[in-house]
Enzyme design. Structure first.
Site, mmCIF file in Angstrom:
data_model
loop_
_atom_site.group_PDB
_atom_site.id
_atom_site.type_symbol
_atom_site.label_atom_id
_atom_site.label_comp_id
_atom_site.label_asym_id
_atom_site.label_seq_id
_atom_site.Cartn_x
_atom_site.Cartn_y
_atom_site.Cartn_z
ATOM 1 N N ARG A 32 36.251 72.063 36.717
ATOM 2 C CA ARG A 32 35.402 73.065 36.039
ATOM 3 C C ARG A 32 34.325 73.582 36.994
ATOM 4 N NH1 ARG A 32 30.379 73.457 35.766
ATOM 5 N NH2 ARG A 32 30.065 71.374 34.922
ATOM 6 N N GLY A 35 25.023 79.270 48.230
ATOM 7 C CA GLY A 35 24.110 78.400 48.966
ATOM 8 C C GLY A 35 22.652 78.668 48.656
ATOM 9 N N LEU A 36 22.125 77.906 47.719
ATOM 10 C CA LEU A 36 20.705 78.026 47.371
ATOM 11 C C LEU A 36 19.942 76.765 47.794
ATOM 12 C CD1 LEU A 36 18.420 79.614 45.927
ATOM 13 C CD2 LEU A 36 19.088 78.434 43.821
ATOM 14 N N PRO A 86 18.114 70.882 52.110
ATOM 15 C CA PRO A 86 17.738 69.465 52.190
ATOM 16 C C PRO A 86 16.328 69.219 51.653
ATOM 17 C CG PRO A 86 18.816 70.153 54.232
ATOM 18 C CD PRO A 86 18.651 71.394 53.399
ATOM 19 N N GLY A 143 15.131 71.588 46.431
ATOM 20 C CA GLY A 143 16.114 71.434 45.349
ATOM 21 C C GLY A 143 15.592 72.081 44.077
ATOM 22 N N TRP A 159 24.472 70.430 49.439
ATOM 23 C CA TRP A 159 25.162 70.293 48.154
ATOM 24 C C TRP A 159 25.944 71.544 47.779
ATOM 25 C CZ3 TRP A 159 26.241 65.802 46.732
ATOM 26 C CH2 TRP A 159 25.340 64.746 46.856
ATOM 27 N N LEU A 167 36.160 50.463 25.389
ATOM 28 C CA LEU A 167 37.376 50.195 26.168
ATOM 29 C C LEU A 167 37.341 48.825 26.838
ATOM 30 C CD1 LEU A 167 37.580 53.717 27.842
ATOM 31 C CD2 LEU A 167 39.158 52.848 26.117
ATOM 32 N N GLY A 187 37.032 45.920 29.430
ATOM 33 C CA GLY A 187 37.312 45.889 30.876
ATOM 34 C C GLY A 187 38.180 47.051 31.309
ATOM 35 N N GLU A 242 22.119 72.805 38.519
ATOM 36 C CA GLU A 242 21.709 73.926 37.638
ATOM 37 C C GLU A 242 20.458 73.564 36.845
ATOM 38 O OE1 GLU A 242 23.491 76.131 38.553
ATOM 39 O OE2 GLU A 242 25.525 75.392 38.854
HETATM 40 C C1 LIG Z 1 27.677 67.700 42.666
HETATM 41 C C2 LIG Z 1 26.617 68.705 42.980
HETATM 42 C C3 LIG Z 1 26.971 70.040 43.172
HETATM 43 C C4 LIG Z 1 26.007 70.994 43.527
HETATM 44 N N1 LIG Z 1 26.387 72.284 43.803
HETATM 45 C C5 LIG Z 1 25.469 73.155 44.303
HETATM 46 C C6 LIG Z 1 25.878 74.446 44.762
HETATM 47 O O1 LIG Z 1 27.063 74.804 44.717
HETATM 48 N N2 LIG Z 1 24.927 75.284 45.279
HETATM 49 C C7 LIG Z 1 23.611 74.926 45.361
HETATM 50 O O2 LIG Z 1 22.813 75.728 45.829
HETATM 51 N N3 LIG Z 1 23.189 73.694 44.928
HETATM 52 C C8 LIG Z 1 24.084 72.810 44.419
HETATM 53 N N4 LIG Z 1 23.700 71.553 44.000
HETATM 54 C C9 LIG Z 1 22.298 71.161 44.162
HETATM 55 C C10 LIG Z 1 21.542 70.951 42.843
HETATM 56 O O3 LIG Z 1 21.282 72.186 42.244
HETATM 57 C C11 LIG Z 1 20.279 70.130 43.167
HETATM 58 O O4 LIG Z 1 20.712 68.809 43.439
HETATM 59 C C12 LIG Z 1 19.276 70.145 42.020
HETATM 60 O O5 LIG Z 1 18.660 71.402 41.917
HETATM 61 C C13 LIG Z 1 18.174 69.084 42.223
HETATM 62 O O6 LIG Z 1 17.626 69.194 43.493
HETATM 63 P P1 LIG Z 1 17.494 67.881 44.397
HETATM 64 O O7 LIG Z 1 18.784 67.169 44.401
HETATM 65 O O8 LIG Z 1 16.926 68.305 45.702
HETATM 66 O O9 LIG Z 1 16.468 66.941 43.640
HETATM 67 P P2 LIG Z 1 14.863 67.078 43.626
HETATM 68 O O10 LIG Z 1 14.458 68.482 43.343
HETATM 69 O O11 LIG Z 1 14.316 66.413 44.838
HETATM 70 O O12 LIG Z 1 14.507 66.193 42.360
HETATM 71 C C14 LIG Z 1 14.483 64.753 42.385
HETATM 72 C C15 LIG Z 1 13.911 64.282 41.049
HETATM 73 O O13 LIG Z 1 12.561 64.796 40.895
HETATM 74 C C16 LIG Z 1 12.460 65.477 39.650
HETATM 75 N N5 LIG Z 1 11.486 66.571 39.734
HETATM 76 C C17 LIG Z 1 11.428 67.589 40.621
HETATM 77 N N6 LIG Z 1 10.423 68.410 40.326
HETATM 78 C C18 LIG Z 1 9.812 67.905 39.216
HETATM 79 C C19 LIG Z 1 8.695 68.309 38.410
HETATM 80 N N7 LIG Z 1 7.978 69.412 38.685
HETATM 81 N N8 LIG Z 1 8.355 67.518 37.369
HETATM 82 C C20 LIG Z 1 9.080 66.416 37.062
HETATM 83 N N9 LIG Z 1 10.141 65.988 37.771
HETATM 84 C C21 LIG Z 1 10.499 66.733 38.828
HETATM 85 C C22 LIG Z 1 13.867 66.000 39.382
HETATM 86 O O14 LIG Z 1 14.049 66.324 38.016
HETATM 87 C C23 LIG Z 1 14.700 64.821 39.841
HETATM 88 O O15 LIG Z 1 14.731 63.840 38.840
HETATM 89 C C24 LIG Z 1 24.643 70.584 43.627
HETATM 90 C C25 LIG Z 1 24.297 69.254 43.390
HETATM 91 C C26 LIG Z 1 25.259 68.322 43.090
HETATM 92 C C27 LIG Z 1 24.852 66.888 42.890
#
Ligand SMILES: Cc1cc2nc3c(=O)[nH]c(=O)nc-3n(C[C@H](O)[C@H](O)[C@H](O)COP(=O)(O)OP(=O)(O)OC[C@H]3O[C@@H](n4cnc5c(N)ncnc54)[C@H](O)[C@@H]3O)c2cc1C
Length: 402
Positions: free
Chosen positions: A92, A132-133, A136, A139, A171, A356, A358, A381
Site C-alpha cells: 500500500r 523526498g521531504l 536526517p 522529520g 526514509w 494466536l 505462540g 505522514e
Molecule cells: C517506513 C517509512 C517510510 C517513510 N517514507 C517517507 C517518504 O517516502 N518520504 C519522506 O519524505 N519521508 C518519509 N518517511 C519519514 C517520516 O515522514 C518521518 O519519519 C516522520 O515525519 C517523523 O520524523 P522523524 O523520524 O525524523 O522523527 P522526529 O521528528 O525526530 O520525531 C521523534 C519523536 O519526537 C516527537 N516529536 C517531534 N516534534 C514534537 C513536538 N513538537 N511535540 C511532541 N513530540 C514531538 C515525534 O512525534 C516522535 O515521537 C518515512 C518514514 C518511515 C519510517
C-alpha cells in the site's frame, strides 16, 4: 461479503460501483499478495513486478483526473487502499508514494508540460516516482530542512542555466529503484525590500542524474516488503524546467501529505481487519481445555473490542471520504482520522497476536507483521504526537508547536 468486523452493516452505505472497486482489489490481493507476502516480508523484498499490474488496475494516481489517471472518487480510492493494506502496508505504501505523493506533487504543482510528460507513464507504472521531504535532521519539522537549490544562469545571461541541488534526504520510499524523485529544497529568493528569503520549492529530479544516490536503509523491523532509502544530492544539476512552478512553498509538500494521510485513514483499517479475521478463524479452530478458544469469555471480549474499534474506524474513514468527495474535508479532520485509525489498528493487531499464542509470532499469521508495519504507519505522514498537536490547536485555538 461483509466482514464479521463490520458490526453496523457499513457495507450497505456503499454504492454498487464502490463495492465493485473494493472487490476487484480484494481479488487482486488474494491472488497476488496473500500467497507471497510472508516470503517477501521475510526476505525484505519489494515485488517490483507488481508495479505494472497495479497500474493496470488503475490504482496509481487513482484519485487524480486526466493524464491517464483513473479519476475515481475519494471513497473508491480509500476502499482500494484498504484492501491493499489488508494485504500488506508495504505494498500500500508503494501506491501512496507513487499516487498520493509523487504524482500529486506534479498534478498539483507542475506545469502542463510536466504533467503531460510524466503523469501518463506514472499511471501505468512505467515510471516510478519517490517523494523526498524528510532529512536526517528534519522529520516532524520539515521547515528546518537544509537541502538547498540554487540557480546558475546560462552563459552571457541568455537562455538556459540550471538548478544545482545539494543536501540529503532520509526514509525516502522507493528511491533506489524510482526513475524520478520529487525533491523539496530551500531556494533563496530576492524580496522587493532587497532582502533574501528562503522558500521551499519542489524539483523533478531524474534519479540517473550525476550526483544523485539512494541507498536502502537496512535492516528494518517494519515495512520489510517495501524499500526506504537515504538519498545524497551532491552538485545535482537539472534544467530550469525541473522546477515545479506552481508550488506555493512549504504548503506545497503538505497538500500532498494530506492526500497520503487520507489514504492511511482507510488503509490502517484494512490491516486491522485482516488481523482480526485471521485471529477469529484461528480462535474458532484452535482447541484448548477441550473447547475452541473462541468459546472462552476472555477471548470473546478481545474479539468484541477489536470488532468495535474496527467498526468505529471504518465509520470515520467513510465519513472523511464522503466529506472529501463533497469538497468539505479539513486538514484537522484528516489528523483525527489518521491518529485514531493508525492507533486503533496497531492496538487491534497486538491484541490479535495474543489470541494466536505462540503461533502468532510466526509469519504464518498476519497480526504481528501488520503491527510491525503499523509502527511506521503511525510515524510517517505525521506522528501520533504531531496529529495530537494539530487537533489540540484546532480545539483550543492555541498552537503548542510552530
Ligand atoms: C517506513 C517509512 C517510510 C517513510 N517514507 C517517507 C517518504 O517516502 N518520504 C519522506 O519524505 N519521508 C518519509 N518517511 C519519514 C517520516 O515522514 C518521518 O519519519 C516522520 O515525519 C517523523 O520524523 P522523524 O523520524 O525524523 O522523527 P522526529 O521528528 O525526530 O520525531 C521523534 C519523536 O519526537 C516527537 N516529536 C517531534 N516534534 C514534537 C513536538 N513538537 N511535540 C511532541 N513530540 C514531538 C515525534 O512525534 C516522535 O515521537 C518515512 C518514514 C518511515 C519510517
Amino acid at each position: 461479503m461483509s466482514s464479521p468486523a463490520d458490526l453496523l452493516d457499513i457495507d450497505s452505505e456503499l454504492s454498487d460501483s464502490e463495492l465493485a472497486t473494493r472487490d476487484r482489489v480484494r481479488e487482486f490481493v488474494d491472488r497476488r499478495i496473500r500467497p507471497n507476502i510472508a516470503r517477501w516480508f521475510a526476505d525484505a523484498h519489494f515485488p517490483q513486478e507488481l508495479v505494472p499490474e497495479l497500474g493496470e488496475l488503475g490504482l496509481l494516481g487513482m484519485h487524480l483526473t486526466g493524464y491517464g489517471c483513473a479519476g475515481r472518487s475519494a471513497v473508491e480510492y480509500g476502499l482500494a487502499i484498504q484492501e491493499l493494506e489488508a494485504g500488506d502496508s508495504g505494498i500500500r505504501t508503494f501506491v501512496s508514494v507513487q499516487g498520493s505523493l509523487a504524482m500529486s506533487a506534479i498534478h498539483k504543482h507542475g506545469s502542463e508540460a510536466q504533467k503531460q510528460r510524466w503523469l501518463p507513464r506514472m499511471a501505468t507504472g512505467e515510471v516510478v516516482g519517490c517523494f523526498g521531504l524528510t532529512e536526517p535532521g528534519a522529520g516532524s519539522d520539515p521547515a528546518s530542512m537544509t537541502t538547498r537549490a540554487r540557480f546558475e544562469p546560462g552563459s552571457a545571461g541568455g537562455e538556459g542555466g540550471e538548478w544545482v541541488l545539494d543536501g540529503a534526504k532520509r526514509w525516502i520510499g522507493m528511491a533506489s529503484f524510482a526513475d524520478i524523485a520529487i525533491i523539496w529544497a530551500k531556494v533563496s529568493e530576492h524580496q522587493d525590500d532587497g532582502s533574501e528569503r528562503d522558500r521551499v520549492r519542489g524539483f523533478i529530479v531524474p534519479t540517473s542524474t550525476p550526483g544523485f544516490s539512494a541507498v536502502p536503509i537496512e535492516p528494518k523491523l517494519s515495512m520489510r516488503a517495501s524499500v526506504q532509502c537515504d538519498i545524497t544530492l551532491e552538485d545535482v544539476r537539472v534544467p530550469p524546467d525541473a522546477l515545479l512552478p506552481e508550488n506555493p512553498g512549504l504548503s506545497g509538500p503538505f497538500v500532498c501529505l494530506d492526500e497520503a494521510r487520507y489514504g492511511i485513514v482507510w488503509g490502517a483499517v484494512g490491516a486491522a481487519r485482516d488481523a482480526f479475521e485471521d485471529t477469529l478463524a484461528y480462535a474458532q479452530g484452535r482447541e484448548q481445555f477441550g473447547t475452541p478458544i473462541a468459546g472462552f469469555q476472555l477471548t470473546q471480549a478481545k474479539l468484541v473490542d477489536m470488532a468495535l474499534e474496527i467498526t468505529k474506524a471504518q465509520l470515520m474513514a467513510l465519513r472523511l471520504g464522503r466529506l472529501k468527495d463533497a469538497g468539505r474535508l479539513e486538514g484537522y479532520m484528516i489528523s483525527a482520522g489518521k491518529l485514531n485509525n493508525a492507533r486503533i489498528a496497531i492496538d487491534v493487531c497486538r491484541e490479535a497476536r495474543t489470541v494466536l499464542g505462540g503461533n502468532g509470532v510466526t509469519l504464518d499469521h498476519s497480526p504481528m507483521r501488520h503491527a510491525n508495519n503499523l509502527e511506521s504507519v503511525r510515524t510517517y505522514e505525521g506522528t501520533d504526537e504531531v496529529h495530537t498537536l494539530v487537533l489540540g490547536r484546532h480545539i483550543t485555538g492555541l498552537a503548542a508547536f510552530r
